[in-house]
Design a protein around this motif. Structure first.
Motif, PDB file in Angstrom:
ATOM      1  N   THR A  71       0.850  -1.189   0.000  1.00  0.00           N
ATOM      2  CA  THR A  71       0.000   0.000   0.000  1.00  0.00           C
ATOM      3  C   THR A  71       0.892   1.247   0.000  1.00  0.00           C
ATOM      4  O   THR A  71       2.120   1.151   0.040  1.00  0.00           O
ATOM      5  CB  THR A  71      -0.930   0.015   1.217  1.00  0.00           C
ATOM      6  N   ALA A  72       0.274   2.402  -0.016  1.00  0.00           N
ATOM      7  CA  ALA A  72       1.027   3.656  -0.100  1.00  0.00           C
ATOM      8  C   ALA A  72       2.122   3.730   0.960  1.00  0.00           C
ATOM      9  O   ALA A  72       3.219   4.246   0.727  1.00  0.00           O
ATOM     10  CB  ALA A  72       0.068   4.829   0.046  1.00  0.00           C
ATOM     11  N   ILE A  76       6.227   4.959   1.133  1.00  0.00           N
ATOM     12  CA  ILE A  76       6.787   5.907   2.099  1.00  0.00           C
ATOM     13  C   ILE A  76       7.976   5.262   2.818  1.00  0.00           C
ATOM     14  O   ILE A  76       9.068   5.828   2.925  1.00  0.00           O
ATOM     15  CB  ILE A  76       5.719   6.309   3.154  1.00  0.00           C
ATOM     16  N   PHE A  98      -0.359  12.519   8.674  1.00  0.00           N
ATOM     17  CA  PHE A  98       0.607  11.824   7.831  1.00  0.00           C
ATOM     18  C   PHE A  98       2.014  12.399   7.975  1.00  0.00           C
ATOM     19  O   PHE A  98       3.003  11.725   7.673  1.00  0.00           O
ATOM     20  CB  PHE A  98       0.120  11.760   6.387  1.00  0.00           C
ATOM     21  N   GLY A 146      -0.729  16.398   0.111  1.00  0.00           N
ATOM     22  CA  GLY A 146      -2.054  16.626   0.671  1.00  0.00           C
ATOM     23  C   GLY A 146      -2.230  15.729   1.881  1.00  0.00           C
ATOM     24  O   GLY A 146      -2.025  14.526   1.787  1.00  0.00           O
ATOM     25  N   THR A 148      -4.765  14.074   4.182  1.00  0.00           N
ATOM     26  CA  THR A 148      -6.206  13.820   4.255  1.00  0.00           C
ATOM     27  C   THR A 148      -6.780  14.051   5.652  1.00  0.00           C
ATOM     28  O   THR A 148      -7.976  14.248   5.801  1.00  0.00           O
ATOM     29  CB  THR A 148      -6.535  12.372   3.824  1.00  0.00           C
ATOM     30  N   ASP A 173       5.242  12.715   0.297  1.00  0.00           N
ATOM     31  CA  ASP A 173       4.167  11.723   0.228  1.00  0.00           C
ATOM     32  C   ASP A 173       2.981  12.374  -0.475  1.00  0.00           C
ATOM     33  O   ASP A 173       2.332  13.258   0.080  1.00  0.00           O
ATOM     34  CB  ASP A 173       3.786  11.285   1.649  1.00  0.00           C
ATOM     35  N   THR A 175       0.316  10.635  -1.722  1.00  0.00           N
ATOM     36  CA  THR A 175      -0.718   9.595  -1.844  1.00  0.00           C
ATOM     37  C   THR A 175      -2.111  10.171  -2.052  1.00  0.00           C
ATOM     38  O   THR A 175      -2.883   9.668  -2.867  1.00  0.00           O
ATOM     39  CB  THR A 175      -0.744   8.735  -0.559  1.00  0.00           C
ATOM     40  N   ALA A 176      -2.437  11.214  -1.299  1.00  0.00           N
ATOM     41  CA  ALA A 176      -3.805  11.726  -1.330  1.00  0.00           C
ATOM     42  C   ALA A 176      -4.094  12.524  -2.588  1.00  0.00           C
ATOM     43  O   ALA A 176      -5.249  12.657  -2.976  1.00  0.00           O
ATOM     44  CB  ALA A 176      -4.054  12.597  -0.101  1.00  0.00           C
TER      45      ALA A 176
END
Ligand SMILES: *Cc1c(COP(=O)(O)O)cnc(C)c1O
Length: 410
Positions: A71-72, A76, A98, A146, A148, A173, A175-176
């Motif tokens: 996953t993301a 990272i 995050f 971003g 979240t 990062d 991801t969002a």
């Protein structure tokens, strides 16, 4: 005992929370294709296509643009463990949950962590990052595009230059935001950017796209030949320390994605098919059209929530378009509303974390779900549920307000 569980047949939920979201049907179809051996020429050709497809997605020419399996968070962790050695100073520009995750991972690596913080709902000014770099002399500056948890998007133009001038590497990062807001790895001058599929790229979680500058790749590759347990002082400082993970050793993963095809893990074939289709869909739509669609969805969601009388969280200048947080009104139980949205309308909306827990809901409109009708359905359902829970608001205002904002979004 024979298995008595039925075939998988999940309800058709509309996922309008902060992620994951419904995957685009084309992504799911790609993921049902037959498997290949990991060194089959068809498979390695797909791997090369994925590298090419993700360069424009990241806004980069970086040769090293590929997938980390996981996953993301796998992306990272791979980035941080491969760049940072125990004892290295790392500056984290932190404005939400995050950012805290970055410090948590860096703590396990044994980095010396410095932070420059913004209150939740704000971003870190570039000048504050510059001052913190001058004060702490970091090897790496790490942040989130971003977040979240707060719905804020950190401006990143100029960050890479600041870091490079100070001799620091940089990590973001994204991801969002990847797939929903512009990612400009080259223009930002950031060394490593990572993402995930399950937000604005409209895929399932389980694959982490990554891009790595030549400078960062060289730094990582210099750590490759260091033996376990031996600190080589003839190699410059952190580069003389072996990368503290096998699975997330980006030097080894780069060898796997290079023409050398040195065996590392078994590439997650099905996830690669999905990631490839996510990028194809994005490039087919066009980057600008895609970002506009997310801005429209965010503007519509925001206008609808405000028309319901729900204050929207955070500094409007820096809010991400794809996730919007709004206050739970006094006297309304946030979890009851979420349950009724799910049970009566098959719509999932999000809770919030940390200091916003119990005070906010978070509404996503990302990837395949950043669409007019899905935003309007969510707002219409929310109005009905709120009224059934005894909340008083003007009837029928939210959906027209959202429609007008969709059309007007710049
Ligand atoms: C959602 C999100 C993640 C999630 O990581 P997973 O390992 O895929 O759950 C990481 N970073 C940010 C900024 C996110 O918004």
């Amino acid at each position: 005992m024979t298995a008595t569980y039925g075939e998988i047949d999940p309800p058709q939920r509309l996922l309008m929370g902060p992620g994951p979201v419904n995957a685009h049907p084309r992504v799911l179809r790609a993921m049902s294709a037959d498997l290949l051996g990991q060194f089959d020429p068809e498979m390695t050709a797909y791997m090369n296509e994925v590298m090419a497809l993700y360069r424009p997605v990241f806004g980069t020419q970086n040769r090293w643009t590929f997938l980390v399996d996981g996953t993301a968070r796998a992306g990272i962790e791979a980035a941080l463990v491969s760049m940072v050695a125990p004892g290295d100073t790392v500056l984290v520009a932190n404005f939400g949950r995050f950012g805290l995750l970055l410090t948590e991972i860096l703590g396990r690596i044994g980095a010396r962590i410095e932070t420059v913080d913004a209150p939740w709902g704000e971003v870190v000014p570039l000048g504050a990052i510059a001052d913190a770099i001058a004060r702490t002399g970091p090897k790496l500056v790490a942040t989130v595009h971003g977040d979240t948890s707060t719905t804020m998007a950190q401006p990143l133009d100029g960050l890479g230059r600041l870091c490079a001038d100070a001799g620091a590497l940089s990590y973001v990062d994204a991801t969002a935001t990847i797939g929903g807001m512009e990612i400009a790895a080259d223009r930002w001058g950031v060394d490593i950017v990572t993402g995930g599929l399950q937000k604005c790229l409209g895929g399932p979680s389980g694959s982490a796209p990554i891009t790595i500058s030549d400078r960062a790749a060289a730094h990582i590759q210099r750590r490759k030949h260091v033996e376990q347990g031996i600190r080589r002082d003839d190699i410059d400082d952190g580069e003389g320390v072996r990368i503290g993970s096998n699975y997330f050793d980006l030097a080894m993963i780069m060898d796997y994605w290079s023409e050398k095809r040195l065996n590392h893990h078994t590439e997650a074939t099905t996830m690669l098919y999905g990631a490839r289709e996510c990028a194809r869909l994005m490039l087919e739509e066009g980057l600008e059209a895609r970002y506009l669609r997310h801005r429209r969805a965010g503007a519509a969601m925001t206008a609808g929530l405000r028309a319901l009388g729900l204050p929207v969280f955070g500094d409007d200048r820096y809010r991400m378009p794809n996730v919007t947080a709004a206050s739970i009104p006094d006297g309304i139980d946030g979890e009851t509303v979420r349950r009724r949205m799910r049970e009566d309308f098959e719509i999932e909306i999000g809770t919030a974390f940390g200091r916003l827990a119990g005070k906010m809901w978070r509404f996503g409109a990302m990837g395949y779900n950043a669409r007019k009708h899905k935003v309007l359905l969510t707002l219409g359902a929310l109005e009905a549920v709120l009224r059934a829970e005894g909340y008083s608001c003007l009837v029928g205002e939210a959906v027209p307000a959202a429609l007008a904002a969709w059309e007007a979004a710049p």
